[in-house]
Structure formats: structure tokens, C-alpha cells
Write an enzyme that holds these catalytic residues in place. Structure first.
Site, mmCIF file in Angstrom:
data_model
loop_
_atom_site.group_PDB
_atom_site.id
_atom_site.type_symbol
_atom_site.label_atom_id
_atom_site.label_comp_id
_atom_site.label_asym_id
_atom_site.label_seq_id
_atom_site.Cartn_x
_atom_site.Cartn_y
_atom_site.Cartn_z
ATOM 1 N N HIS A 150 0.858 -1.188 0.000
ATOM 2 C CA HIS A 150 0.000 0.000 0.000
ATOM 3 C C HIS A 150 0.892 1.235 0.000
ATOM 4 C CE1 HIS A 150 -3.029 2.898 1.039
ATOM 5 N NE2 HIS A 150 -3.955 1.970 0.927
ATOM 6 N N ARG B 269 -6.485 9.932 -0.440
ATOM 7 C CA ARG B 269 -6.177 10.371 -1.804
ATOM 8 C C ARG B 269 -7.461 10.449 -2.620
ATOM 9 N NH1 ARG B 269 -2.868 6.139 -3.715
ATOM 10 N NH2 ARG B 269 -3.225 5.100 -1.747
#
Ligand SMILES: Cc1cc2nc3c(=O)[nH]c(=O)nc-3n(C[C@H](O)[C@H](O)[C@H](O)COP(=O)(O)OP(=O)(O)OC[C@H]3O[C@@H](n4cnc5c(N)ncnc54)[C@H](O)[C@@H]3O)c2cc1C
Length: 647
Positions: free
Chosen positions: A256, A272
Site C-alpha cells: 500500500h 487520496r
């Protein structure tokens, strides 16, 4: 000795949802868990669950066909596309069902909503008639906004709701009970030998169907993981130890992009998705040029590689723990961060002592998700052993291929729980009486001897924890985001050394009861074997696909590697055995993913020829027949219509 129709090993979302399905069909079900069910790792999921509901303006035109497309492209064509269709088709049902279970999904607000999209503040009108519908966020690099979420506590809300259903149905849950071996006769699984973590007592539980729902194997990466300390891959070890059940694509490990540095705690992709930026030490948004289309929201493997390149090029921020990059959430503001991303605010406050609307967050790619696992057919039934099923992150059902899309995993746990649970119910209904209890007693005695031998060996060498820590260093340094043949060969030599060492370990404490050292010692050899299989699969796979990136073989190679790795560890063998099967029937032919590098070696066969060989090759690899051609209503080729859908 206990007897049940269905034994579910694991009380996360996948295990519990599967148990509900089997119990609702009238079968007796028993669930085991290392920890109280609500503390399973599913609880930590923050960001969202993908389902094509098409509720908000940015989801307009979405459908399971588009979801299928995103999933297969995301997988870099490593997924079984039939499974991806079943999944995409059933995900909306699973999410709506959760609403009925009481999950407080974040809802759509009509009128003008302000979003951050590709660095710009954008005002979008959400129509009044959609008021109160389940809202979506941008997550997972998908064509449409599709991730449903409950603020930043999606896994928490979901697991509590599903567990409440388990309680409502009166399903028995035995927590602090660990399955340490399966009861099996080489053809059929009949339950498990279980160790009580409080008393050390062993017991056999006989079952017509046994389900491995034990989550991922992230902890073989030591502390370089977002996974909980209980994710040590015991389920994969249980299957491997049978000698007949293979593990699928263990080299497919997801990193990740935003593990908090150095703690490893996940900072959700929802950050994000809601408009957060990634910055280098100079404060530059490097992904804008590198991935003009998706920017910070390209798939996780792609973003992680760009980040590592940035660090390797010396543009990371130096810290005493090594270089890292920054996640910038400041522009989202205090109001947004303390409501829609509240868990992230709390993590920053409690673990870093910062307020993310004022300060940058240090991040670095970290092991996160295990695409590999117990290889199963479309029914969720393990290859080679009747009566054994696997669901969730523990399984390689294989809708993720070589890269799982953000938000697809929570959805998988529930879809697979429903689908596989229904197959298990049918399987149990059709099963005759189980074997005589002698087989169970024999399995129990074998485990008693294993524990007695361990307890008798005096402690001479290194501690088991030192061996575990070395495993983590090997995996992160040599089997991380970038891999090369030389590095992997070194890792394999080291891992074989650790396996020999672990075979002779002794314990400092031989107390039979609540003994964490003994508990962990029983898992250690299995973890090392999982590490070795990951490394061997990664060495043999001389291509780059999804999260598996070989610096010495940077192209995806559909001519030679459009397949899935299977790893057996045969009884008495001192090394695993790798074999390969086709990825499954191709519906969407291999092509460009829409992000990342586009270099690939084209497949030589026609799709028709490839498909003609799939069933026979998979059956030869141990696939048991499915009960039926599992009913996804999504027809093959339906995705073609999605190309003309409005974007
Ligand atoms: C920090 C984090 C955030 C995430 N966020 C998202 C997200 O936003 N969206 C998304 O889609 N996915 C997300 N994921 C992934 C997703 O949460 C997991 O893949 C999923 O929850 C796994 O569920 P599971 O039921 O398969 O396993 P788990 O929830 O890990 O449950 C495993 C269970 O097995 C039990 N168990 C293990 N071994 C044994 C044994 N030997 N005997 C008995 N019991 C055993 C454990 O006690 C536990 O109950 C995230 C993952 C992490 C790490």
C-alpha cells in the site's frame, strides 16, 4: 470431540458472512477465532467497499460491467474473470444487504457538494432525487466513483453489523481457539484439531464442511505491514500442511502506498480519494507528470513503484528510520478531516502528535494485502480436498490476480461469504454421515506429539522471535516492491537456512497453558514456508505483472505467464513444488490497464484456443468440479457495452 455440520475457521467478515448463509439454511455452524470476532482484522478497514450502485454524479453510468472491467484491468489480467463477474454482479446486493443489517453508510447530500479532484476544487451538483442514497468516494483507481463508505470506519461498522447477525442467529463462536491442523484423509476434509489459547487443551471438531477464513499472511513481512499481529497466515499453512491442497499466486503481495512511516499503520486510500496529494522532499506532486490520467489514484502497485523510484532517486525526506515521502491533506481542512476522515485524524493525533490540516504525514509503501492464498474453485472449494472451502483474504478465489483494487477486498469478503456459504449449505445437505471418529483421534494424537516434541527440546539457539524478525527483513528487503533474480536467490538460501533452524528450535517456557511462546512456535515454521513459497514463485515468474515487479524482467509476458502459480508441499518433501494453471476463461482479452507502463509481450495463442484448454488444465491441477456454472447474471462480453457508457 465436537461435531458440527460446518466449521468456520476465522470470524472476520468473510467467515462470519459465510457462517450466516450456512446457518440460515438450517445447518449447525461453529466459528473459531483467535480473538473476539469484532477484533478481527476486518475491523481495521477504513476506506470503502466497491459496489456499482451508481448513486452520485461521479458514478453516473456505472454498472457491474464497468466494475468488472476495472477489476480485471486492476488485476493485470491475473484474475479468474468468471469469478470477477460473479463478484461485480453481486457486490451491489451485498452492500444493500449491509444497509439492512444497520451499517451507517455515508449518504448523499443533494445540492452543491465540494470535492477535490486532481488537485482542483470542484463543485458538483448532486440531484435532489438522490438525497439520502449511499454515497461513493473516488477509491481504487476506478473509472467511476464506486466505493461505499461509513466515514473512515467502514470495516468497523460492517464487522459489527455482520457480527450482530451472527449473535441474532445464535451461531456458536469459540474465540481464543486456534485451528492448528486439519482432519483429512487425503481426499476429504473432516474438520480440524483446535488448541485453546487459554488452557492449551487440544480438541477435535469434526465437520462435514470446513472453511478457512483466516485472513492474509502479511506478518511474514514482520513489522513492515499494515496487517494486525494475528495475520500470520495460519490458514494457508493449514492447507499447505495437508500435502494435497495448493496455494495460489503466493508471490502476489500488495504494497500500500501510504503506510505511516515507520509504524506501518495504514493511512487509507480514501485520503487520496478525497483529494490528498503525495509530495517528495521538495514538496513536488511527482505523480501529476508520471500518471497524468489517474495521478495519485493510479492502482496501488503503480503508485508504490513510483514512490519507491522517487525515494531511490534521493528525492525522499530523510528520517532516522530511513527516507519517506509525504501525504498532504492540509487543503482538505479540519472540518473534512474530523468528519469524513475522522479515523485518519485520530491516527495522526495519537501516533504522530500532529494535526493533518496543519502538518504533512510521513508515508512509505508497506505490505498490505495478500492476493495469494488457498486455491479454490468458483464454489470456494479447495483444490484437491473435498469438504474444504476458503473465503476472503485467506483464499485465492481469484478475482484479484496480481493487484487487488482498493475497496474490492471488503466487498469480496461479503460476496464470497454469500456465494460460497450457499454452496457449502448445498454441499452439507448432499453429504452423508462423516467418517468414524478414529480419524479425528489420530489427527489429535499427531498434534499432541508435535507439541510434546517442541516442549521437550531444550532452548539452545536463537529465540523464535529473532527468527521471525529475520524473516520480516528478508521479505521486505528482497521481496518488496522491486524484485530481482539475484536478490530472490539470496532470500531463498536464507529462508531455507531459517527453516532448518526452526525445525530444531526449543522453547524458554514449556508451560502448556496460556503460553504465547508455544503458540507462536507452532506458527513459525508455517510462516517460513509461506515466505519460501512466495520467494520461489517470485523467482520462477520471470515477468512483471501487477504487484510482482521484476527489475530484470520488466515486461508483462502474456505469451508465457498468463497463468497462476500453484504451490504444493507434498508429505515428506523437503521443498515445495510449483506448477501452473491458466488464469481462467478469458472474456476481456489482455490489453493495457490504462495506467502504468504499457510494455507487454502479447499472447501467442488466440483467446479461443486459450479458453479451450482452460478446463482440462485446471482439472489436471486439482480443481474439483463446481456444483454448477455459478450464476452471475453478467453475461460474458457484457462489458463491451461499458466502453460506450458515459464517462
Ligand atoms: C489497515 C487495513 C485497511 C484496509 N482497508 C480496506 C478498505 O478500505 N477496503 C477494502 O476493501 N479492504 C480493506 N482492507 C482489506 C480488508 O480489510 C481485508 O482484506 C478483509 O477485511 C479480510 O477479511 P477476512 O474475513 O478475510 O479476514 P480477517 O478479518 O483478517 O479475519 C481473520 C479471522 O481469522 C481468525 N483466525 C486466523 N487464524 C486462525 C486460526 N488458526 N484458528 C482460528 N481462527 C483464526 C482471526 O481471529 C480472525 O477472526 C484493509 C486492510 C488493512 C490491513
Amino acid at each position: 470431540m465436537k461435531i458440527t455440520d460446518v466449521l468456520v475457521i476465522g470470524a472476520g467478515l468473510a467467515g462470519e458472512r459465510c457462517a450466516i448463509e450456512a446457518a440460515a439454511a438450517g445447518h449447525s455452524v461453529l466459528i473459531l477465532s483467535l480473538v473476539p470476532p469484532r477484533r478481527s482484522h476486518s475491523c481495521a478497514a477504513q476506506g470503502g467497499m466497491q459496489a456499482a450502485l451508481g448513486n452520485c454524479a461521479k458514478a453516473e453510468g456505472d454498472s457491474p460491467d464497468v466494475h468488472f472491467l476495472d477489476t480485471v484491468r486492476g488485476s493485470d489480467w491475473g484474475a479468474d474473470q468468471e469469478v470477477a463477474r460473479i463478484f461485480a454482479d453481486n457486490a451491489p446486493v451485498a452492500v444493500r444487504e449491509l444497509a439492512h443489517f444497520g451499517v451507517p453508510w455515508t449518504r448523499l447530500r443533494p445540492g452543491t457538494n465540494r470535492y477535490h479532484i486532481k488537485g482542483q476544487q470542484v463543485d458538483i451538483e448532486e440531484p435532489a432525487e438522490n438525497a439520502g442514497l449511499i454515497m461513493h468516494r473516488d477509491f481504487g483507481g476506478t473509472a467511476k466513483w464506486r466505493a461505499c463508505y461509513a466515514a473512515a470506519g467502514t470495516g468497523h461498522a460492517t464487522l459489527y453489523a455482520v457480527d450482530s447477525q451472527v449473535v441474532r442467529l445464535g451461531i456458536d463462536v469459540l474465540d481464543r481457539m486456534e485451528a492448528i491442523a486439519l482432519v483429512q484423509d487425503g481426499e476429504r476434509c473432516h474438520g480440524a484439531v483446535v488448541r485453546c489459547l487459554r488452557t492449551g487443551r487440544l480438541e477435535t471438531i469434526m465437520a462435514k464442511a470446513t472453511v478457512i477464513a483466516t485472513g492474509g499472511y502479511g506478518r511474514i513481512y514482520g513489522n513492515y505491514t499494515t496487517n494486525a499481529v494475528i495475520n500470520e497466515g495460519v490458514g494457508a499453512s493449514l492447507a499447505l500442511d495437508t500435502g494435497v491442497v495448493p496455494l495460489g499466486n503466493m508471490e502476489a503481495v500488495q504494497f500500500h502506498p501510504t503506510g505511516l512511516w515507520p509504524a506501518g499503520i495504514l493511512v487509507t486510500e480514501g485520503c487520496r480519494g478525497d483529494g490528498g496529494y503525495l509530495l517528495n522532499a521538495a514538496g513536488e506532486r511527482f505523480l501529476v507528470d508520471l500518471e497524468p490520467e489517474k495521478q495519485e489514484l493510479a492502482s496501488r502497485d503503480v503508485v508504490s513503484r513510483h514512490m519507491m523510484n522517487e525515494i531511490l532517486a534521493g528525492r525522499g525526506e530523510n528520517s532516522p528510520n530511513g527516507p519517506h515521502l509525504w501525504l498532504d491533506l492540509r487543503h482538505l481542512g479540519e472540518q473534512h478531516l474530523t468528519t469524513r476522515l475522522r479515523e485518519i485524524y485520530e491516527i495522526c493525533r495519537d501516533f504522530l502528535g500532529i494535526r493533518p490540516w496543519e502538518a504533512l504525514v510521513p508515508v512509505r509503501p508497506t505490505q498490505h494485502y495478500s492476493m495469494g492464498g488457498v486455491r479454490v474453485n468458483k464454489d470456494g472449494q479447495a483444490y484437491g480436498l473435498g469438504g474444504l472451502f476458503a473465503v476472503g483474504e485467506a483464499a485465492c478465489w481469484d478475482m484479484h490476480g496480481f493487484n487487488r483494487l482498493g475497496g474490492n477486498s471488503l466487498a469480496e469478503t461479503l460476496v464470497a461469504g454469500r456465494v460460497v456459504g450457499a454452496r457449502i449449505a448445498e454441499f452439507v445437505s448432499a453429504s452423508g454421515p462423516g467418517p468414524d471418529s478414529g480419524l479425528g483421534r489420530q489427527a489429535l494424537r499427531a498434534q499432541e506429539s508435535r507439541i510434546a516434541a517442541l516442549a521437550q527440546r531444550s532452548h539452545g539457539g536463537r529465540s523464535i522471535y529473532a527468527i521471525r524478525d529475520e524473516l520480516g527483513e528478508i521479505m521486505m528487503n528482497r521481496l518488496g516492491v522491486f524484485r530481482s533474480g539475484d536478490e530472490i536467490e539470496t532470500a531463498i538460501g536464507d529462508l531455507n537456512g531459517l527453516i532448518r533452524e526452526a525445525e530444531g528450535i526449543g522453547l524458554r517456557s514449556s508451560a502448556p497453558g496460556s503460553n504465547p511462546e508455544l503458540t507462536f512456535a507452532l506458527r513459525l515454521l508455517g510462516m517460513l514456508k509461506l515466505g519460501l513459497i512466495t520467494a520461489m514463485g517470485a523467482l520462477a515468474r520471470t515477468e512483471s505483472r501487477g504487484a510482482h515487479y521484476r527489475t530484470d524482467y520488466p515486461q508483462r509476458n502474456d505469451a508465457e505467464w498468463l497463468n497462476r502459480t500453484l504451490a504444493h508441499w507434498r508429505e515428506g518433501a523437503d521443498a515445495p513444488e510449483l506448477s501452473y494453471e491458466p488464469v481462467g476463461l478469458l472474456d476481456l482479452p489482455p490489453g493495457h490497464r490504462g495506467y502504468g507502463a504499457s510494455s507487454q509481450v502479447e499472447m501467442q495463442q488466440t483467446v479461443a484456443d486459450y479458453n479451450a484448454s482452460v478446463s482440462a488444465a485446471q482439472a489436471a491441477a486439482g480443481r474439483l468440479p463446481s456444483t454448477e456454472a455459478l450464476g452471475a447474471r453478467l453475461r460474458p462480453g457484457a462489458w463491451q457495452g461499458a466502453f460506450s457508457a458515459p464517462t
